[in-house]
Design a protein around this motif. Structure first.
Motif, PDB file in Angstrom:
ATOM      1  N   ARG A   1      50.591  35.234  29.237  1.00 49.64           N
ATOM      2  CA  ARG A   1      52.203  34.473  29.390  1.00 49.64           C
ATOM      3  C   ARG A   1      53.043  35.473  29.719  1.00 49.64           C
ATOM      4  O   ARG A   1      53.140  36.396  29.005  1.00 49.64           O
ATOM      5  N   LEU A   2      53.796  35.124  30.648  1.00 45.17           N
ATOM      6  CA  LEU A   2      54.836  36.044  30.979  1.00 45.17           C
ATOM      7  C   LEU A   2      56.552  35.432  31.016  1.00 45.17           C
ATOM      8  O   LEU A   2      56.507  34.137  31.458  1.00 45.17           O
ATOM      9  N   LEU A   3      57.265  36.166  30.361  1.00 45.52           N
ATOM     10  CA  LEU A   3      58.647  35.699  30.256  1.00 45.52           C
ATOM     11  C   LEU A   3      59.668  36.805  30.655  1.00 45.52           C
ATOM     12  O   LEU A   3      59.654  37.860  30.186  1.00 45.52           O
ATOM     13  N   LEU A   4      60.526  36.516  31.766  1.00 44.40           N
ATOM     14  CA  LEU A   4      61.555  37.544  32.016  1.00 44.40           C
ATOM     15  C   LEU A   4      62.729  37.298  31.464  1.00 44.40           C
ATOM     16  O   LEU A   4      63.285  36.096  31.005  1.00 44.40           O
ATOM     17  N   LEU A   5      63.169  38.329  30.825  1.00 43.50           N
ATOM     18  CA  LEU A   5      64.371  38.435  29.879  1.00 43.50           C
ATOM     19  C   LEU A   5      65.205  39.472  30.273  1.00 43.50           C
ATOM     20  O   LEU A   5      65.004  40.636  30.434  1.00 43.50           O
ATOM     21  N   ARG A   6      66.681  39.059  29.944  1.00 40.67           N
ATOM     22  CA  ARG A   6      67.909  40.143  30.289  1.00 40.67           C
ATOM     23  C   ARG A   6      68.296  40.593  29.040  1.00 40.67           C
ATOM     24  O   ARG A   6      68.583  39.767  27.974  1.00 40.67           O
ATOM     25  N   VAL A   7      68.065  41.646  28.746  1.00 42.77           N
ATOM     26  CA  VAL A   7      68.301  42.402  27.458  1.00 42.77           C
ATOM     27  C   VAL A   7      69.969  42.795  27.471  1.00 42.77           C
ATOM     28  O   VAL A   7      69.984  43.517  28.433  1.00 42.77           O
ATOM     29  N   PRO A   8      70.857  42.183  26.489  1.00 41.10           N
ATOM     30  CA  PRO A   8      72.088  42.771  26.645  1.00 41.10           C
ATOM     31  C   PRO A   8      72.260  44.464  26.519  1.00 41.10           C
ATOM     32  O   PRO A   8      71.621  45.047  25.986  1.00 41.10           O
ATOM     33  N   PHE A   9      73.114  45.063  27.243  1.00 43.61           N
ATOM     34  CA  PHE A   9      73.611  46.308  27.429  1.00 43.61           C
ATOM     35  C   PHE A   9      72.284  47.218  27.987  1.00 43.61           C
ATOM     36  O   PHE A   9      72.224  48.364  28.075  1.00 43.61           O
ATOM     37  N   PHE A  10      71.248  46.456  28.689  1.00 44.10           N
ATOM     38  CA  PHE A  10      69.971  47.145  29.183  1.00 44.10           C
ATOM     39  C   PHE A  10      69.828  46.643  30.476  1.00 44.10           C
ATOM     40  O   PHE A  10      70.628  46.646  31.392  1.00 44.10           O
ATOM     41  N   ARG A  11      68.780  45.908  30.815  1.00 42.35           N
ATOM     42  CA  ARG A  11      68.377  45.669  32.037  1.00 42.35           C
ATOM     43  C   ARG A  11      67.274  44.408  32.038  1.00 42.35           C
ATOM     44  O   ARG A  11      67.035  44.138  30.756  1.00 42.35           O
TER      45      ARG A  11
END
Length: 468
Positions: free
Chosen positions: A43-53
């Protein structure tokens, strides 16, 4: 094309079965289990991390042997420079900071001299990494007690100290995260001071080879070559104003390029070396300033009152060992950040703003959401911070800026020289033991080393005589 569509297209190949949950954004793909060699599910989940990428969370499970595994991958490319984060953990909030570890990064508990080696990627917290280290060391202690008693006894105090940290009794302690790809991260905080430090560094040819991105196998052979004048003049020493070139490896595309160097003298200061890199292949550009001369006995603290546009246009040299802070702007820049810069006050503030904005609101973040989990209160704080910084850059806000350099290699243009400038205060200060240690000055010996070398050679000579 967005990063998310790029990620999805990587898995939509002939023969692959990709399922996507439109509500959660989770993608599911059938893949081989490395434990039983049957087919399992990833299972794959694309996640945007605050202050990072952007990152990709991966979770694998096999229904046949029940093997499970999870990891985290960067959704972007390898960065142009490596990065090292250092955090002095002082309380519970620091212990709960988010940590992203790539499989080539090294996490160290500096206070105890132990590290989590390469090979495992994680999305966790500082406490989570320390918990993993504690479990890894303590699980084999019973076996060590019978097979390697000395190793067991040596590790026991370290494990006890890790247990104290997990029991909230080991404050303060220092951790670091070093990643040559630049894709690992320890979360910052709006209230960070000197306890949180980030340093970017160029990768070596050996690190590029280890990552499999070395473009020129012969590039390492050019290291250490004599600087060649751009005008093909064989100079016995570096001449002021003359441009010299050094073969190097581009940190952007890893192909061969040249680093140009020029020495200049700043009036009422000292000589400095300007380094510039331009790659003809990928267009990568960077510049940095290094100061020359001997190591001073004391550090230097420079305070500048910025009240109008004339002050914003002052030339400023910030060395890579210089820290900068302003109470009015609530800005604190640690040594190593931005490297060495020769610019104006306005230009330096602009660089600080752009770098922070790039870390907090990603370049592709057109909505300014700042990530999937950024709290509304944090977003408001950062917006107020950037509005205040923008006002200072435009000259609408007066502020006081202090530069503290233990190597005394930083400089602010004096508009009244040789008379005293009323807006600049310069004072010398004695370096702390910690600063001496960080700069490597305690290990540096420039006098009497010949006698030490002779003493080391005497036992070797005596042994040779005895053997003969």
């Amino acid at each position: 094309m967005s990063t998310e569509s790029n990620v999805e297209s990587q898995f939509q190949k002939p023969g692959d079965l990709v399922e996507r949950d439109e509500d959660t954004g989770v993608m599911q793909v059938e893949s081989l289990c490395m434990n039983c060699h049957e087919n399992g599910t990833t299972r794959l989940l694309l996640l945007r991390v605050p202050f990072f990428r952007d990152i990709i969370l991966e979770s694998f499970e096999c229904e046949h042997c029940h093997f499970k595994d999870n990891s985290v991958k960067s959704a972007g490319q390898i960065q142009e420079q490596g990065s090292k984060y250092t955090l002095d953990v002082q309380n519970e909030n620091d212990l709960q900071r988010q940590v992203i570890r790539s499989d080539v990064s090294i996490f160290k508990v500096e206070s105890l001299g132990i590290e989590m080696p390469k090979g495992e990627s994680q999305l966790t917290t500082v406490e989570g990494v320390i918990q993993r280290i504690h479990e890894s060391l303590s699980s084999e202690q019973p076996l060590r007690k019978t097979q390697a008693p000395e190793l067991h006894d040596a590790l026991k105090p370290i494990i006890d100290n890790l247990k104290k940290i997990l029991d909230r009794e080991g404050y303060p302690f220092t951790v670091s995260l070093d990643d040559p790809t630049g894709n690992s991260w320890i979360a910052p905080s709006p209230n960070d001071g000197t306890n949180y430090r980030r340093r970017d560094y160029p990768r070596t040819h050996e690190q590029n080879e280890e990552l499999g991105i070395a473009g020129d196998p012969n590039a390492v052979k050019t290291e250490g070559k004599t600087l060649e004048s751009a005008d093909s003049v064989d100079d016995s020493e570096i001449v002021d104003g003359q441009v010299y070139s050094l073969p190097a490896e581009c940190p952007g595309c890893n192909k061969s390029c040249f680093v140009n160097m020029k020495k200049i003298n700043i009036p009422y200061f000292k000589e400095v070396f300007i380094w510039g890199t331009v790659c003809d292949h990928c267009g990568y550009r960077t510049s940095e300033v290094k100061t020359g001369g001997e190591v001073p006995d004391k550090g230097k603290r420079i305070t500048l009152k910025v009240e109008d546009e004339v002050d914003l246009s002052r030339d400023i040299l910030k060395s890579d060992t210089c820290a900068l802070h302003s109470d009015e702007l609530e800005v604190s820049v640690q040594p190593g950040t931005l490297g060495g810069r020769f610019t104006t006050v306005e230009g330096l503030l602009t660089e600080i703003r752009d770098q922070l904005r790039g870390q907090i609101f990603d370049i592709d973040d057109t909505a300014g959401s700042g990530g999937d989990s950024m709290a509304a209160s944090d977003k408001e704080k950062w917006e107020r911070f950037f509005n205040r910084l923008d006002a200072a850059i435009k000259g609408d806000l007066k502020f006081v800026m202090t530069m503290e350099d233990p190597m005394a290699n930083s400089y602010v243009q004096d508009l009244c020289a040789p008379a005293v400038d009323p807006k600049i205060t310069i004072e010398e200060y004695t370096r702390t033991d910690e600063e001496e240690e960080d700069l490597g000055l305690k290990d540096m010996k420039v006098e009497g080393y010949e006698a030490d070398a002779e003493k080391k050679d005497e036992p070797a000579a005596e042994n040779a005589e005895q053997k003969s």
